[in-house]
Write an enzyme that holds these catalytic residues in place. Structure first.
Site, mmCIF file in Angstrom:
data_model
loop_
_atom_site.group_PDB
_atom_site.id
_atom_site.type_symbol
_atom_site.label_atom_id
_atom_site.label_comp_id
_atom_site.label_asym_id
_atom_site.label_seq_id
_atom_site.Cartn_x
_atom_site.Cartn_y
_atom_site.Cartn_z
ATOM 1 N N GLU A 1 0.894 -1.199 0.006
ATOM 2 C CA GLU A 1 -0.064 0.013 0.017
ATOM 3 C C GLU A 1 0.812 1.299 0.019
ATOM 4 O OE1 GLU A 1 -3.720 1.827 2.625
ATOM 5 O OE2 GLU A 1 -2.250 0.554 3.660
ATOM 6 N N LYS B 1 -9.433 1.888 -2.327
ATOM 7 C CA LYS B 1 -9.797 1.678 -0.829
ATOM 8 C C LYS B 1 -11.068 2.254 -0.408
ATOM 9 C CE LYS B 1 -7.209 1.591 3.591
ATOM 10 N NZ LYS B 1 -6.042 1.953 4.255
ATOM 11 N N CYS C 1 -5.834 -3.079 3.154
ATOM 12 C CA CYS C 1 -5.224 -2.838 4.333
ATOM 13 C C CYS C 1 -6.684 -2.759 5.587
ATOM 14 C CB CYS C 1 -4.359 -1.470 4.405
ATOM 15 S SG CYS C 1 -3.311 -1.313 6.403
#
Length: 278
Positions: A51, A131, A166
């Site tokens: 990321e 995300k 994440c």
């Protein structure tokens, strides 16, 4: 395409746990391209990056300086590296400048997003994932970025691949959506720091077990002003067994994704079929 190093229904995956330096975009991208080349030399079919490996996740004050469109230098280099080395690449993730992106639909006309792109071995873009769940706990991410809206899958080497990022690991509904869309492997580029080792391992394993799919978590390596990435990039199989893992130093983690394993687990223990809520 089928896996270069395996038979139909298998895919060799490499998790490039590279060192990330805050603000050193050129060096970080060079490391990513070197990792792609090294993974290809080892016969990997798909290599995945962490990321915000460009500027560094925790370098929040540099996001606006180094944001770039999907057509920018970083993704162009990754696409070229994929084609040159005949390996699929998850460029995951960068700080995307939504106003400057022209070749893909965006969730807003301006602002920044935490964006991953999956390229096939010809360097062609197969999916874009932004995300969805933005971290607010002692983090500026939720203040600086626009959340994603689209969820996509793509086929690489005969394997249906999804992407999350994440903090998304804490939200199982996203993974249910991916598995309902056919995902057999979910790639999770991350910037997970110490001390939350147990969360990192438990959540990743749970997502694999409950969705009876492979989950591959790709973390970075490095220290920032107030955080140290814990590494531990891992490939979990559909039983939740860690098939390959690492410590916190830069490395390449490799494992085989086998569709027969996905099929046999779902047949032998049909929990997905027994769901009553969607």
């Amino acid at each position: 395409m089928t896996g270069r190093s395996g038979s139909a229904g298998t895919l060799s995956v490499g998790l490039a746990q590279i060192r990330i330096e805050a603000g050193e975009v050129g060096r970080n991208v060079d490391r990513a391209c070197q990792a792609i080349e090294g993974a290809a030399d080892r016969g990997v079919d798909l290599v995945a990056l962490p990321e915000i490996f460009t500027v560094g996740y925790f370098a929040f004050d540099l996001y606006d300086r180094y944001a770039e469109p999907l057509e920018g230098e970083t993704m162009s280099r990754l696409s070229a590296a994929a084609a040159e080395h005949d390996v699929a690449v998850l460029g995951g993730t960068i700080v995307e400048d939504l106003a400057a992106t022209e070749s893909a639909e965006t969730p807003a006309d301006e602002g920044f997003a935490n964006t991953a792109v999956l390229f096939d071995a010809a360097g062609d873009r197969q999916l874009v994932y932004r995300k969805h769940h933005l971290f607010g706990y002692e983090s500026a991410e939720s203040d600086l970025l626009v959340p994603g809206e689209r969820i996509e899958t793509a086929t690489i080497g005969g394997v249906t691949v999804g992407v999350s990022t994440c903090y998304d690991l804490r939200f199982p509904a996203l993974y249910r959506r991916l598995v309902d869309d056919g995902a057999e492997l979910v790639l999770v580029p991350s910037a997970w720091p110490y001390p939350r080792v147990e969360h990192w391992e438990t959540l990743s394993r749970a997502r694999a077990i409950e969705n009876q799919c492979y989950v591959a978590t790709i973390n970075g390596s490095g220290t920032f002003d107030d955080a140290t990435l814990l590494g531990r990039s891992t490939v979990y199989d559909p039983w939740g067994v860690a098939r390959a893992s690492s410590g916190d130093e830069p490395t390449l983690v490799t494992a085989e994704i086998d569709l027969e394993t996905v099929e046999s687990v779902r047949s032998e223990f049909p929990a997905l079929r027994d769901r009553r809520l969607s």
